[in-house]
Scaffold this motif. Structure first.
Motif, short mmCIF file in Angstrom:
data_model
loop_
_atom_site.label_atom_id
_atom_site.label_comp_id
_atom_site.label_asym_id
_atom_site.label_seq_id
_atom_site.Cartn_x
_atom_site.Cartn_y
_atom_site.Cartn_z
N LEU A 132 -45.65 119.35 -71.88
CA LEU A 132 -44.41 119.54 -72.49
C LEU A 132 -44.32 119.71 -73.99
O LEU A 132 -43.10 120.31 -74.20
CB LEU A 132 -43.31 118.68 -71.65
N GLN A 133 -45.40 119.14 -74.49
CA GLN A 133 -45.18 119.08 -76.28
C GLN A 133 -43.92 118.32 -76.68
O GLN A 133 -43.29 118.92 -77.31
CB GLN A 133 -45.51 120.47 -76.43
N LEU A 134 -43.69 117.12 -75.96
CA LEU A 134 -42.50 116.22 -76.43
C LEU A 134 -42.37 115.79 -77.65
O LEU A 134 -43.38 115.32 -78.38
CB LEU A 134 -42.49 115.16 -75.50
N LYS A 135 -41.31 116.01 -78.26
CA LYS A 135 -40.76 115.59 -79.52
C LYS A 135 -39.60 114.73 -79.49
O LYS A 135 -38.71 115.31 -78.75
CB LYS A 135 -40.55 116.90 -80.54
N SER A 136 -39.32 113.88 -80.27
CA SER A 136 -38.37 112.86 -80.46
C SER A 136 -36.66 113.65 -80.18
O SER A 136 -35.89 113.18 -79.62
CB SER A 136 -38.33 111.67 -81.12
N ASP A 137 -36.44 114.44 -81.19
CA ASP A 137 -35.37 115.17 -81.25
C ASP A 137 -35.02 116.28 -80.29
O ASP A 137 -33.97 117.18 -80.59
CB ASP A 137 -35.13 115.44 -82.73
N TYR A 138 -35.72 116.73 -79.70
CA TYR A 138 -35.67 117.81 -78.72
C TYR A 138 -35.12 117.54 -77.44
O TYR A 138 -35.21 116.43 -77.04
CB TYR A 138 -37.01 118.64 -78.68
N SER A 139 -34.47 118.59 -77.04
CA SER A 139 -33.72 118.40 -75.58
C SER A 139 -34.64 119.21 -74.34
O SER A 139 -35.39 120.09 -74.49
CB SER A 139 -32.56 119.12 -75.44
N TYR A 140 -34.78 118.17 -73.27
CA TYR A 140 -35.67 118.52 -72.21
C TYR A 140 -35.09 118.60 -70.91
O TYR A 140 -34.06 117.81 -70.76
CB TYR A 140 -36.90 117.90 -72.19
N LEU A 141 -35.43 119.42 -69.77
CA LEU A 141 -34.51 119.46 -68.41
C LEU A 141 -35.78 119.41 -67.47
O LEU A 141 -36.63 120.05 -67.32
CB LEU A 141 -34.13 120.95 -68.42
N ASP A 142 -35.29 118.54 -66.64
CA ASP A 142 -36.05 118.27 -65.27
C ASP A 142 -35.19 118.75 -63.98
O ASP A 142 -34.14 118.37 -63.84
CB ASP A 142 -36.36 116.79 -65.01
N VAL A 143 -35.75 120.07 -63.75
CA VAL A 143 -34.99 120.87 -62.48
C VAL A 143 -35.59 120.41 -61.16
O VAL A 143 -36.87 120.02 -60.93
CB VAL A 143 -35.57 122.26 -62.69
N ALA A 144 -34.65 120.00 -60.12
CA ALA A 144 -34.96 119.33 -58.98
C ALA A 144 -35.60 118.05 -59.20
O ALA A 144 -36.52 117.81 -58.88
CB ALA A 144 -35.97 120.25 -58.11
N CYS A 145 -34.88 117.32 -60.05
CA CYS A 145 -35.46 116.07 -60.62
C CYS A 145 -35.39 114.81 -59.47
O CYS A 145 -36.05 113.78 -59.71
CB CYS A 145 -34.47 115.60 -61.66
N GLY A 146 -34.84 115.12 -58.30
CA GLY A 146 -34.86 114.13 -57.42
C GLY A 146 -34.09 112.53 -57.93
O GLY A 146 -33.15 112.96 -58.36
#
Length: 265
Positions: free
Chosen positions: A29-43
């Motif tokens: 996902l190449q996570l960075k602290s200030d960016y927004s991310y979405l988990d679809v069908a997150c349970g």
């Protein structure tokens, strides 16, 4: 994902984010602290919360109110919402990356869901953790629960269908990375007991796995568990496990980029 209303209440007894899978997802996902991310069908939000610890501002959506209620009770650090994957309640290009783990077989149709994910993505990637019918049919579980495993494979979209739908949605670059079950896997999903056959004798474990909870008949489970217990006692189960070893991976990470960065596939 109404089927999960059935098993949602006890889901977290045996289902939790595996640290190894979480770490691999964080890299993809190449996570960075200030960016927004979405988990679809997150349970119930297990992987959403685990990945939030790696960085980023996180959102989670699921069709199941039962699942979202459980996730909301765990943490307010993530913005949880009940929503359909085919109608995400976000503006265009909101997220840097999007995640979906072990859930695409519950989408009404792949292409509309993938188009929505493409729409809410900025210039990042969509990361899927899933398995394919070909992989499921190579699980040694087929020796003991053939009808349930057949049904499980039948409801799972093939890798070719997934890739086709991703391309139809607009994704240009698709990378496939196999995942092999480890002996200390902490998230007890379908093939988590690859090297620990005894876990399938536990009703709590089976109740958190949709293949057993929703697809297998009581008679098949009873007969399969009886034969599995006997084979564990004699040591024959080790031979069965070894017979089904393969080099194609037990599951897959599928990484689809909205903006192609290289000619991957």
């Amino acid at each position: 994902m109404a089927v999960y209303e059935q098993i949602g209440k006890g889901y977290d007894l045996t289902r939790r984010a595996d640290p190894e899978i979480s770490a691999q997802l964080a890299v993809h996902l190449q996570l960075k602290s200030d960016y927004s991310y979405l988990d679809v069908a997150c349970g119930t939000g297990n992987y959403t919360l685990a990945l939030a610890k790696h960085g980023g501002v996180w959102y989670g959506v699921d069709q199941s109110k039962q699942m979202i209620d459980t996730a909301t009770n765990k943490s307010s650090a993530v913005a949880w919402q009940v929503a359909e994957s085919e109608a995400l309640p976000y503006a265009d290009e909101t997220f840097s990356s999007v995640l979906c783990t072990l859930a695409i077989h519950y989408f009404a149709a792949l292409t509309p869901a993938f188009r929505e994910i493409y729409r809410v993505l900025a210039a990042g990637c969509f990361v899927l953790f899933t398995d394919t019918p070909e992989q499921i049919n190579k699980y040694w579980l087929v020796e003991y629960f053939p009808e349930a495993i057949y049904k499980s494979a039948e409801q799972m979209p093939s890798l070719e269908k997934v890739k086709y739908a991703l391309k139809q949605a607009g994704f240009k670059s698709i990378d496939i990375k196999p995942y092999f079950i480890s002996e200390n896997l902490q998230d007890l999903f379908l093939y988590s007991g690859k090297y620990r056959p005894e876990i399938y004798l536990d009703e709590n474990v089976r109740s958190g796995i949709s293949t057993f909870a929703l697809l297998a008949s009581a008679d098949e489970i009873a007969a399969g568990c009886e034969r599995l217990a006997a084979d564990i006692n004699t040591g024959r189960s080790t031979e069965i496990v070894n017979k089904y070893e393969n080099n194609q991976g037990d599951y897959l990470f599928v990484i689809a980029d909205k903006v192609a960065t290289s000619a991957k596939e």
